[in-house]
Structure formats: structure tokens, C-alpha cells
Design a protein around this motif. Structure first.
Motif, PDB file in Angstrom:
ATOM      1  N   THR A 172       0.850  -1.184   0.000  1.00 21.36           N
ATOM      2  CA  THR A 172       0.000   0.000   0.000  1.00 21.36           C
ATOM      3  C   THR A 172       0.886   1.234   0.000  1.00 21.36           C
ATOM      4  OG1 THR A 172      -1.919   1.042   1.051  1.00 21.36           O
ATOM      5  CG2 THR A 172      -0.206   0.202   2.514  1.00 21.36           C
ATOM      6  N   GLN A 173       0.297   2.362  -0.353  1.00 21.54           N
ATOM      7  CA  GLN A 173       1.034   3.618  -0.307  1.00 21.54           C
ATOM      8  C   GLN A 173       0.648   4.347   0.972  1.00 21.54           C
ATOM      9  OE1 GLN A 173       0.595   7.246  -3.105  1.00 21.54           O
ATOM     10  NE2 GLN A 173       2.256   5.997  -3.955  1.00 21.54           N
ATOM     11  N   LEU A 174       1.659   4.814   1.705  1.00 22.07           N
ATOM     12  CA  LEU A 174       1.438   5.517   2.966  1.00 22.07           C
ATOM     13  C   LEU A 174       2.100   6.879   2.933  1.00 22.07           C
ATOM     14  CD1 LEU A 174       2.235   2.645   5.498  1.00 22.07           C
ATOM     15  CD2 LEU A 174      -0.023   3.467   4.825  1.00 22.07           C
ATOM     16  N   LYS A 175       1.539   7.797   3.696  1.00 24.21           N
ATOM     17  CA  LYS A 175       2.175   9.088   3.920  1.00 24.21           C
ATOM     18  C   LYS A 175       2.943   8.976   5.234  1.00 24.21           C
ATOM     19  CE  LYS A 175       1.061  14.015   4.170  1.00 24.21           C
ATOM     20  NZ  LYS A 175      -0.088  14.939   4.156  1.00 24.21           N
ATOM     21  N   ILE A 176       4.263   9.040   5.146  1.00 25.60           N
ATOM     22  CA  ILE A 176       5.127   8.913   6.324  1.00 25.60           C
ATOM     23  C   ILE A 176       5.304  10.301   6.920  1.00 25.60           C
ATOM     24  CG2 ILE A 176       7.326   8.095   7.213  1.00 25.60           C
ATOM     25  CD1 ILE A 176       5.741   5.864   5.811  1.00 25.60           C
ATOM     26  N   LEU A 177       4.849  10.485   8.146  1.00 22.21           N
ATOM     27  CA  LEU A 177       4.915  11.784   8.815  1.00 22.21           C
ATOM     28  C   LEU A 177       6.189  11.952   9.619  1.00 22.21           C
ATOM     29  CD1 LEU A 177       1.238  11.870  10.109  1.00 22.21           C
ATOM     30  CD2 LEU A 177       2.154  12.882   8.015  1.00 22.21           C
ATOM     31  N   GLY A 178       6.734  10.860  10.136  1.00 26.67           N
ATOM     32  CA  GLY A 178       7.933  10.929  10.962  1.00 26.67           C
ATOM     33  C   GLY A 178       8.464   9.544  11.254  1.00 26.67           C
ATOM     34  N   ALA A 179       9.634   9.499  11.881  1.00 25.27           N
ATOM     35  CA  ALA A 179      10.272   8.223  12.224  1.00 25.27           C
ATOM     36  C   ALA A 179      11.061   8.389  13.516  1.00 25.27           C
ATOM     37  CB  ALA A 179      11.187   7.775  11.098  1.00 25.27           C
ATOM     38  N   LYS A 180      11.219   7.285  14.239  1.00 24.82           N
ATOM     39  CA  LYS A 180      11.945   7.297  15.507  1.00 24.82           C
ATOM     40  C   LYS A 180      12.676   5.975  15.654  1.00 24.82           C
ATOM     41  CE  LYS A 180      11.001   7.704  20.442  1.00 24.82           C
ATOM     42  NZ  LYS A 180       9.937   7.888  21.436  1.00 24.82           N
ATOM     43  N   LYS A 181      13.973   6.043  15.984  1.00 30.25           N
ATOM     44  CA  LYS A 181      14.724   4.809  16.200  1.00 30.25           C
ATOM     45  C   LYS A 181      15.046   4.655  17.680  1.00 30.25           C
ATOM     46  CE  LYS A 181      19.375   6.608  15.523  1.00 30.25           C
ATOM     47  NZ  LYS A 181      20.664   6.416  14.881  1.00 30.25           N
ATOM     48  N   PHE A 182      15.256   3.416  18.082  1.00 35.95           N
ATOM     49  CA  PHE A 182      15.646   3.131  19.469  1.00 35.95           C
ATOM     50  C   PHE A 182      16.524   1.891  19.478  1.00 35.95           C
ATOM     51  CE2 PHE A 182      15.101   1.228  23.668  1.00 35.95           C
ATOM     52  CZ  PHE A 182      15.398   2.308  24.473  1.00 35.95           C
ATOM     53  N   ARG A 183      17.679   2.012  20.088  1.00 32.81           N
ATOM     54  CA  ARG A 183      18.566   0.868  20.271  1.00 32.81           C
ATOM     55  C   ARG A 183      19.263   1.055  21.611  1.00 32.81           C
ATOM     56  NH1 ARG A 183      21.341  -3.321  17.826  1.00 32.81           N
ATOM     57  NH2 ARG A 183      23.436  -3.634  18.644  1.00 32.81           N
ATOM     58  N   ASP A 184      18.886   0.218  22.574  1.00 35.90           N
ATOM     59  CA  ASP A 184      19.468   0.311  23.903  1.00 35.90           C
ATOM     60  C   ASP A 184      19.138  -0.968  24.669  1.00 35.90           C
ATOM     61  OD1 ASP A 184      20.836   1.335  26.068  1.00 35.90           O
ATOM     62  OD2 ASP A 184      19.442   2.995  26.441  1.00 35.90           O
ATOM     63  N   THR A 185      19.893  -1.192  25.702  1.00 38.09           N
ATOM     64  CA  THR A 185      19.636  -2.323  26.587  1.00 38.09           C
ATOM     65  C   THR A 185      18.938  -1.805  27.834  1.00 38.09           C
ATOM     66  OG1 THR A 185      21.581  -3.479  25.759  1.00 38.09           O
ATOM     67  CG2 THR A 185      20.685  -4.235  27.859  1.00 38.09           C
ATOM     68  N   VAL A 186      17.785  -2.375  28.119  1.00 39.54           N
ATOM     69  CA  VAL A 186      17.000  -1.993  29.284  1.00 39.54           C
ATOM     70  C   VAL A 186      16.782  -3.237  30.126  1.00 39.54           C
ATOM     71  CG1 VAL A 186      14.819  -0.998  30.083  1.00 39.54           C
ATOM     72  CG2 VAL A 186      15.858  -0.172  27.952  1.00 39.54           C
ATOM     73  N   ASP A 187      17.236  -3.196  31.361  1.00 38.85           N
ATOM     74  CA  ASP A 187      17.111  -4.338  32.281  1.00 38.85           C
ATOM     75  C   ASP A 187      17.649  -5.620  31.658  1.00 38.85           C
ATOM     76  OD1 ASP A 187      15.936  -2.715  34.232  1.00 38.85           O
ATOM     77  OD2 ASP A 187      13.916  -3.090  33.462  1.00 38.85           O
ATOM     78  N   GLY A 188      18.771  -5.507  30.937  1.00 38.30           N
ATOM     79  CA  GLY A 188      19.416  -6.665  30.346  1.00 38.30           C
ATOM     80  C   GLY A 188      18.826  -7.152  29.037  1.00 38.30           C
ATOM     81  N   VAL A 189      17.817  -6.455  28.528  1.00 40.65           N
ATOM     82  CA  VAL A 189      17.172  -6.843  27.273  1.00 40.65           C
ATOM     83  C   VAL A 189      17.496  -5.798  26.208  1.00 40.65           C
ATOM     84  CG1 VAL A 189      14.967  -7.304  26.130  1.00 40.65           C
ATOM     85  CG2 VAL A 189      15.298  -7.996  28.508  1.00 40.65           C
TER      86      VAL A 189
ATOM     87  N   ASN B  32      14.759  -1.059  17.320  1.00 44.18           N
ATOM     88  CA  ASN B  32      13.637  -0.918  16.399  1.00 44.18           C
ATOM     89  C   ASN B  32      13.574   0.462  15.775  1.00 44.18           C
ATOM     90  OD1 ASN B  32      11.883   0.904  18.068  1.00 44.18           O
ATOM     91  ND2 ASN B  32      12.020  -0.819  19.483  1.00 44.18           N
ATOM     92  N   THR B  33      12.808   0.543  14.704  1.00 40.43           N
ATOM     93  CA  THR B  33      12.427   1.811  14.100  1.00 40.43           C
ATOM     94  C   THR B  33      10.909   1.835  14.047  1.00 40.43           C
ATOM     95  OG1 THR B  33      14.428   2.032  12.760  1.00 40.43           O
ATOM     96  CG2 THR B  33      12.487   3.217  11.994  1.00 40.43           C
ATOM     97  N   LYS B  34      10.348   2.953  14.460  1.00 44.74           N
ATOM     98  CA  LYS B  34       8.909   3.151  14.381  1.00 44.74           C
ATOM     99  C   LYS B  34       8.629   4.259  13.385  1.00 44.74           C
ATOM    100  CE  LYS B  34       8.094   1.717  19.100  1.00 44.74           C
ATOM    101  NZ  LYS B  34       7.672   2.108  20.444  1.00 44.74           N
ATOM    102  N   LEU B  35       7.647   4.023  12.538  1.00 46.38           N
ATOM    103  CA  LEU B  35       7.195   5.035  11.598  1.00 46.38           C
ATOM    104  C   LEU B  35       5.856   5.580  12.067  1.00 46.38           C
ATOM    105  CD1 LEU B  35       7.947   3.373   8.145  1.00 46.38           C
ATOM    106  CD2 LEU B  35       9.351   5.001   9.425  1.00 46.38           C
ATOM    107  N   PHE B  36       5.660   6.852  11.858  1.00 50.18           N
ATOM    108  CA  PHE B  36       4.393   7.490  12.167  1.00 50.18           C
ATOM    109  C   PHE B  36       3.736   7.815  10.833  1.00 50.18           C
ATOM    110  CE2 PHE B  36       7.193   7.951  15.684  1.00 50.18           C
ATOM    111  CZ  PHE B  36       6.392   7.648  16.764  1.00 50.18           C
TER     112      PHE B  36
END
Length: 103
Positions: free
Chosen positions: A5-22, A26-30
């Protein structure tokens, strides 16, 4: 179940970190979605958050001017309890301007 499908991408956010050993990576698109209310209490559009793989994907679009249109390959996935739609591939549409106020 995969689909395109065709989407209008409004923004993006990346996250890469270890939290509580995990490790979280990921990248999230808005993306723009239509507001649809059968009672007439909502009109226009809103933003919806969708997963798009690891934080490496962020670099593929970070230099683009937002918002932009993209042809996206998507897939419905489940853990057996809940179902969600994830984005597998994003291919920006070239030579197509998207107005800042919405197109």
C-alpha cells in the motif's frame, strides 16, 4: 499475509538500547491514517505508529524531507493473542511533492 500500500510517512523514531538486560532495537514510523467515526464525532486524519524492523532502517529515510509518500510492503503478524500490522519495506515515491498541510 503480506500486502502493499502507499502511505504518507509523517515521521520516524529509532531506538537501540539495553533496558534491564534486554536489547531493544527498532524503528517506528508514524503514518497518516484517516479518522473514521460512524457517529460523526471525528473527521480528518491522525498519526498511527507502526513497526519497521531494526534501528538500521532509520538511516534509510533520515535524510528525506518529511512528510513523504512511500510504497510500503506490510504484513499482518500475531503472537497468538494479538494481531498487528508491521512494515517490511519502504520505497519512497520519487518526484511527488507532499504539501506540509496535508495531501
Amino acid at each position: 499475509m503480506q500486502f502493499q500500500t502507499q502511505l504518507k510517512i509523517l515521521g520516524a523514531k529509532k531506538f537501540r538500547d539495553t533496558v534491564d538486560g534486554v536489547l531493544y532495537d527498532n524503528t517506528k514510523l508514524f503514518v497518516e491514517v484517516n479518522l473514521n467515526d460512524n457517529n460523526g464525532n471525528a473527521v480528518g486524519s491522525a498519526s498511527s505508529e507502526m513497526q519497521w524492523g531494526t534501528s538500521e532502517n532509520f538511516a534509510k529515510i533520515a535524510s528525506l524531507q518529511f512528510p513523504f509518500l512511500a510504497n510500503c510492503e506490510m504484513e499482518m503478524v500475531t503472537n497468538g493473542k494479538t494481531t498487528k500490522t508491521v512494515i517490511n519495506d519502504v520505497r519512497p515515491v520519487t518526484n511527488q511533492a507532499v504539501a506540509k498541510s496535508g495531501a
